[in-house]
Design a protein around this motif. Structure first.
Motif, short mmCIF file in Angstrom:
data_model
loop_
_atom_site.label_atom_id
_atom_site.label_comp_id
_atom_site.label_asym_id
_atom_site.label_seq_id
_atom_site.Cartn_x
_atom_site.Cartn_y
_atom_site.Cartn_z
N ILE A 271 15.47 -58.51 8.41
CA ILE A 271 16.14 -57.22 8.26
C ILE A 271 17.34 -57.34 7.32
N ILE A 272 18.12 -58.39 7.47
CA ILE A 272 19.28 -58.61 6.59
C ILE A 272 18.81 -58.76 5.15
N GLU A 273 17.77 -59.54 4.93
CA GLU A 273 17.24 -59.69 3.57
C GLU A 273 16.79 -58.34 3.02
N LEU A 274 16.10 -57.57 3.84
CA LEU A 274 15.59 -56.27 3.41
C LEU A 274 16.72 -55.31 3.03
N ILE A 275 17.74 -55.23 3.87
CA ILE A 275 18.82 -54.26 3.65
C ILE A 275 19.83 -54.73 2.60
N HIS A 276 20.21 -55.98 2.66
CA HIS A 276 21.34 -56.45 1.85
C HIS A 276 20.97 -57.19 0.57
N TYR A 277 19.73 -57.67 0.46
CA TYR A 277 19.40 -58.50 -0.69
C TYR A 277 18.23 -58.01 -1.53
N GLN A 278 17.43 -57.08 -1.03
CA GLN A 278 16.32 -56.56 -1.83
C GLN A 278 16.78 -55.32 -2.58
N THR A 279 16.31 -55.20 -3.80
CA THR A 279 16.69 -54.04 -4.60
C THR A 279 15.68 -52.91 -4.49
N GLU A 280 14.48 -53.23 -4.10
CA GLU A 280 13.45 -52.20 -3.94
C GLU A 280 13.46 -51.66 -2.51
N PRO A 281 13.33 -50.35 -2.34
CA PRO A 281 13.27 -49.80 -0.98
C PRO A 281 11.98 -50.21 -0.26
N ASN B 199 23.51 -67.12 12.70
CA ASN B 199 24.71 -66.73 11.95
C ASN B 199 24.70 -67.20 10.50
N MET B 200 23.59 -67.69 10.01
CA MET B 200 23.48 -68.08 8.61
C MET B 200 22.95 -66.87 7.84
N VAL B 201 23.87 -66.02 7.39
CA VAL B 201 23.48 -64.70 6.89
C VAL B 201 23.84 -64.41 5.43
N CYS B 202 24.38 -65.41 4.72
CA CYS B 202 24.75 -65.15 3.33
C CYS B 202 24.55 -66.42 2.50
N ASN B 203 24.68 -66.28 1.20
CA ASN B 203 24.48 -67.42 0.31
C ASN B 203 25.52 -68.51 0.53
N ARG B 204 26.74 -68.11 0.84
CA ARG B 204 27.79 -69.10 1.13
C ARG B 204 27.42 -69.89 2.39
N CYS B 205 26.87 -69.20 3.39
CA CYS B 205 26.42 -69.88 4.62
C CYS B 205 25.37 -70.92 4.29
N TYR C 28 19.23 -52.37 15.64
CA TYR C 28 19.77 -53.42 14.77
C TYR C 28 19.57 -53.03 13.30
N PHE C 29 18.39 -52.52 12.98
CA PHE C 29 18.07 -52.08 11.62
C PHE C 29 19.04 -50.99 11.17
N ILE C 30 19.28 -50.02 12.02
CA ILE C 30 20.19 -48.92 11.69
C ILE C 30 21.61 -49.45 11.51
N GLN C 31 22.05 -50.36 12.38
CA GLN C 31 23.40 -50.93 12.25
C GLN C 31 23.54 -51.66 10.91
N GLN C 32 22.53 -52.38 10.51
CA GLN C 32 22.58 -53.07 9.22
C GLN C 32 22.64 -52.07 8.06
N LYS C 33 21.86 -51.01 8.17
CA LYS C 33 21.89 -49.99 7.12
C LYS C 33 23.27 -49.34 7.02
N ILE C 34 23.89 -49.07 8.15
CA ILE C 34 25.22 -48.44 8.14
C ILE C 34 26.25 -49.40 7.54
N ARG D 144 35.39 -53.69 8.51
CA ARG D 144 33.93 -53.79 8.57
C ARG D 144 33.56 -55.02 9.37
N LYS D 145 32.38 -54.97 9.96
CA LYS D 145 31.86 -56.11 10.68
C LYS D 145 31.17 -57.05 9.71
N THR D 146 31.24 -58.35 9.97
CA THR D 146 30.45 -59.28 9.19
C THR D 146 29.02 -59.19 9.71
N LEU D 147 28.06 -59.60 8.89
CA LEU D 147 26.65 -59.43 9.24
C LEU D 147 26.28 -60.16 10.52
N ASP D 148 26.92 -61.29 10.79
CA ASP D 148 26.59 -62.02 12.01
C ASP D 148 27.20 -61.41 13.26
#
Length: 187
Positions: free
Chosen positions: A78-88, A7-13, A123-129, A181-185
Motif C-alpha cells: 500500500i505504501i509503495e502504491l500510494i507514495h512511490y508509484q506515479t500511475e494510479p 517500519n522500513m518505509v522509505c529509501n533512507r530506511c 489503512y489504505f485511506i489513512q495512507q492516501k490522506i 504530519r504522521k510518519t508512514l510507520d
C-alpha cells in the motif's frame, strides 16, 4: 533467506538497514521496503538476535511471526502504491493486493484485521490522506489535481474523506500547515 522488517518505509530506511546488515557481516542481495533478502540460507539464533538488537536501535523490528510478516507485506504494498508509484491504480485494491502478494484477499483481510485491529481499507485511506497532506504542503498541485492523482472520484469525495480522517478540511489544513504530519510507520 528473506527477512521481514517492520517500519522500513522509505529509501533512507532501506539504506540504514543495508548498511547495518553489511556492518554485521551479512550480505544483503536485495533490500526493498519491508523486506531484505540475504545471501545466507539460514541464520542461527544468535545471528537473528544480533540483527534484531541492531535494527531495534534504529526503530525497526525483525518480524518472525508469519501473520505479522504478511501484514507488513500488505502495508508495504500500500505504501509503495500510494507514495512511490506515479500511475494510479487500475484495478480495485483487493485485486491489486491479491495479485501482488499471490494470496486470496479474504485471507489477507482476515490476517490484517487480526494483527492490526483495523481494516486494510482504513489503512489504505489513512495512507492516501497522508499523501494528500504531503501534496498540500508542497503546494504544487490544486485539490482537483490531487484528487485525480490519488484516484478519487471527485474533489468532494476527497474533501469528505480528508475531514473524516484528519478532522480538518483540506483548506483548513493548508491554512494551518503547522499541523504535525504522521510518519508512514506511525499510521
Amino acid at each position: 533467506m528473506k527477512l521481514y522488517i517492520k517500519n522500513m518505509v522509505c529509501n533512507r530506511c532501506k539504506m540504514v538497514v543495508k548498511t547495518e546488515l553489511e556492518q554485521l557481516g551479512f550480505n544483503p542481495v536485495s533490500v526493498q521496503l519491508g523486506k531484505v533478502e540475504l545471501l545466507q540460507e539460514t541464520l542461527s539464533t544468535t545471528q537473528s538476535e544480533t540483527i534484531k538488537e541492531k535494527l531495534n536501535k534504529f526503530g525497526f523490528e525483525l518480524l518472525t511471526d508469519k501473520k505479522k510478516q504478511l501484514t507488513e507485506q500488505i502495508k508495504t504494498a500500500i505504501i509503495e502504491l500510494i507514495h512511490y508509484q506515479t500511475e494510479p491504480l487500475k484495478s480495485n485494491l483487493s485485486d491489486y493486493l491479491s495479485k501482488k502478494l499471490n494470496t486470496e484477499y479474504a485471507y489477507l483481510s482476515a490476517v490484517f484485521s487480526e494483527t492490526e485491529q483495523s481494516t486494510i481499507e482504513k489503512y489504505f485511506i489513512q495512507q492516501k490522506i497522508e499523501k494528500v497532506k504531503e501534496l498540500l504542503t508542497y503546494g504544487e498541485h490544486s485539490l482537483s489535481e490531487i484528487a485525480f492523482q490519488l484516484n478519487y472520484s471527485s474533489v468532494a469525495h476527497l474533501s469528505t474523506q480528508f475531514k473524516k480522517v484528519s478532522g480538518q478540511t483540506p483548506s483548513e489544513y493548508k491554512a494551518f500547515q503547522h499541523t504535525i504530519r504522521k510518519t508512514l510507520d506511525e499510521i
